[in-house]
Design a protein around this motif. Structure first.
Motif, PDB file in Angstrom:
ATOM      1  N   ALA A   1      -6.772   7.232   4.192  1.00 47.76           N
ATOM      2  CA  ALA A   1      -5.783   7.218   3.027  1.00 47.76           C
ATOM      3  C   ALA A   1      -5.384   5.801   2.174  1.00 47.76           C
ATOM      4  O   ALA A   1      -5.523   5.718   1.209  1.00 47.76           O
ATOM      5  N   ILE A   2      -5.368   4.990   3.187  1.00 49.35           N
ATOM      6  CA  ILE A   2      -4.906   3.574   2.689  1.00 49.35           C
ATOM      7  C   ILE A   2      -5.783   2.758   2.039  1.00 49.35           C
ATOM      8  O   ILE A   2      -5.692   2.345   1.208  1.00 49.35           O
ATOM      9  N   TYR A   3      -6.964   3.238   2.950  1.00 44.87           N
ATOM     10  CA  TYR A   3      -8.302   2.333   2.616  1.00 44.87           C
ATOM     11  C   TYR A   3      -8.591   2.990   1.004  1.00 44.87           C
ATOM     12  O   TYR A   3      -9.086   2.013   0.103  1.00 44.87           O
ATOM     13  N   ASN A   4      -8.504   4.217   0.782  1.00 43.90           N
ATOM     14  CA  ASN A   4      -8.758   4.647  -0.646  1.00 43.90           C
ATOM     15  C   ASN A   4      -7.910   4.553  -1.763  1.00 43.90           C
ATOM     16  O   ASN A   4      -7.698   4.597  -2.758  1.00 43.90           O
TER      17      ASN A   4
ATOM     18  N   THR B   1      -6.060   1.452  -2.139  1.00 44.22           N
ATOM     19  CA  THR B   1      -6.091   0.065  -2.594  1.00 44.22           C
ATOM     20  C   THR B   1      -7.490  -0.576  -2.211  1.00 44.22           C
ATOM     21  O   THR B   1      -8.217  -0.464  -1.358  1.00 44.22           O
ATOM     22  N   GLU B   2      -7.580  -1.711  -3.103  1.00 49.28           N
ATOM     23  CA  GLU B   2      -9.067  -2.401  -2.754  1.00 49.28           C
ATOM     24  C   GLU B   2      -8.709  -3.955  -2.279  1.00 49.28           C
ATOM     25  O   GLU B   2      -9.571  -4.536  -2.028  1.00 49.28           O
ATOM     26  N   VAL B   3      -7.585  -4.073  -2.011  1.00 48.74           N
ATOM     27  CA  VAL B   3      -7.213  -5.181  -1.412  1.00 48.74           C
ATOM     28  C   VAL B   3      -7.626  -5.399   0.229  1.00 48.74           C
ATOM     29  O   VAL B   3      -7.734  -4.512   0.717  1.00 48.74           O
ATOM     30  N   ASP B   4      -8.348  -6.676   0.550  1.00 56.73           N
ATOM     31  CA  ASP B   4      -8.466  -6.902   1.862  1.00 56.73           C
ATOM     32  C   ASP B   4      -7.566  -6.227   3.137  1.00 56.73           C
ATOM     33  O   ASP B   4      -6.463  -6.490   2.654  1.00 56.73           O
TER      34      ASP B   4
ATOM     35  N   GLN C   1     -12.016  -4.934   9.928  1.00 54.77           N
ATOM     36  CA  GLN C   1     -11.705  -5.310   8.860  1.00 54.77           C
ATOM     37  C   GLN C   1     -12.420  -4.352   7.738  1.00 54.77           C
ATOM     38  O   GLN C   1     -13.266  -3.595   7.857  1.00 54.77           O
ATOM     39  N   ARG C   2     -11.686  -4.236   6.653  1.00 55.11           N
ATOM     40  CA  ARG C   2     -12.089  -3.085   5.696  1.00 55.11           C
ATOM     41  C   ARG C   2     -13.445  -3.317   5.162  1.00 55.11           C
ATOM     42  O   ARG C   2     -14.059  -2.235   5.115  1.00 55.11           O
TER      43      ARG C   2
END
Length: 244
Positions: A192-195, A197-200, A238-239
């Protein structure tokens, strides 16, 4: 990695199911926030992996939740007892990725490894914001400890009994301008966090482990750069390499 005999200094209850244990012993192999230790317990074949909450020379702090036989046995241990511990496991978080305004997000027992990270970032002159996510008010721990470091702290509860009602992503919506995301918690939260934001970002994954140091291959996962072992190549990924 090193095999160390630690002596328990304290073992205290923080919530109904979460405990904080401090131990004395050789911590020189622990070099980075987000690493973990693997604890041998009497009568159990596999060690129990527990993230490092904080450490300094000669002293280790861990926070664990009682979820099975191993952690239940740990909750019974008293000051003065000895533990056989593998230390210096995992790759941890790299503070050089942080930028000036990093965002740290922990869910439940994903909160502890972010404490030493926040301490490091503040010592380096960064200004971290910390989001702590829990199901209900009774489960909250370490809010005041993060505030004492000087971090800006937001707390969410799924039932709205304290802080912001909802999930950590609801708290994220109130923020902007953060430069890197550091997070640890259950996989649905990480996704959910990944989706959101697009910040590294640096994502620490929870995974069942066998050996804890990369030999058994029991915690392998697929990434964009090939298979990796959560215990040795992780737990922090890493993302840009994560495949959901």
């Amino acid at each position: 990695m090193n095999n160390v005999i630690f002596t328990i200094l304290t073992n205290e209850k923080l919530t109904d199911s979460v405990y904080k244990m401090t131990l004395s012993g050789d911590t020189t192999e622990i070099v980075r926030p987000g690493q973990f230790v693997n604890i041998k317990l009497e009568g159990l074949y596999l060690r129990r992996p527990i993230s490092v909450c904080d450490y300094e020379k000669g002293k280790l702090t861990i926070i664990y939740k009682v979820v099975g036989k191993g952690t239940e046995q740990m909750s019974w241990l008293d000051a003065g007892e000895k533990l056989d511990v593998l230390v210096g496991l995992g790759n941890g978080y790299f503070t050089e990725f942080a930028g000036e305004k990093p965002l740290l997000i922990g869910g439940g027992v994903g909160v502890p490894p972010l404490y030493n990270l926040a301490k490091r970032l503040i010592a380096e002159g960064k200004t971290p914001t910390v989001i702590l996510g829990f199901n209900t008010k009774d489960e909250i721990f370490y809010e005041q400890e993060f505030k004492a470091l000087g971090a800006n702290v937001l707390v969410t509860t799924a039932d709205g009994s304290y802080g912001i009602k909802g999930f950590v992503t609801n708290a994220m919506q109130t923020l902007d301008g953060f430069t890197h995301v550091y997070t640890c918690g259950p996989e649905p939260m990480l996704k959910a966090i990944y989706n959101a934001t697009e910040v590294d970002g640096s994502f620490s994954f929870e995974e069942r482990m066998g050996c804890g140091f990369g030999a058994c291959m029991g915690c392998s996962c697929k990434t964009k750069y090939g298979n990796k072992r959560i215990c040795k190549d992780g737990p922090v990924l890493q993302r840009e390499e994560i495949i959901w």
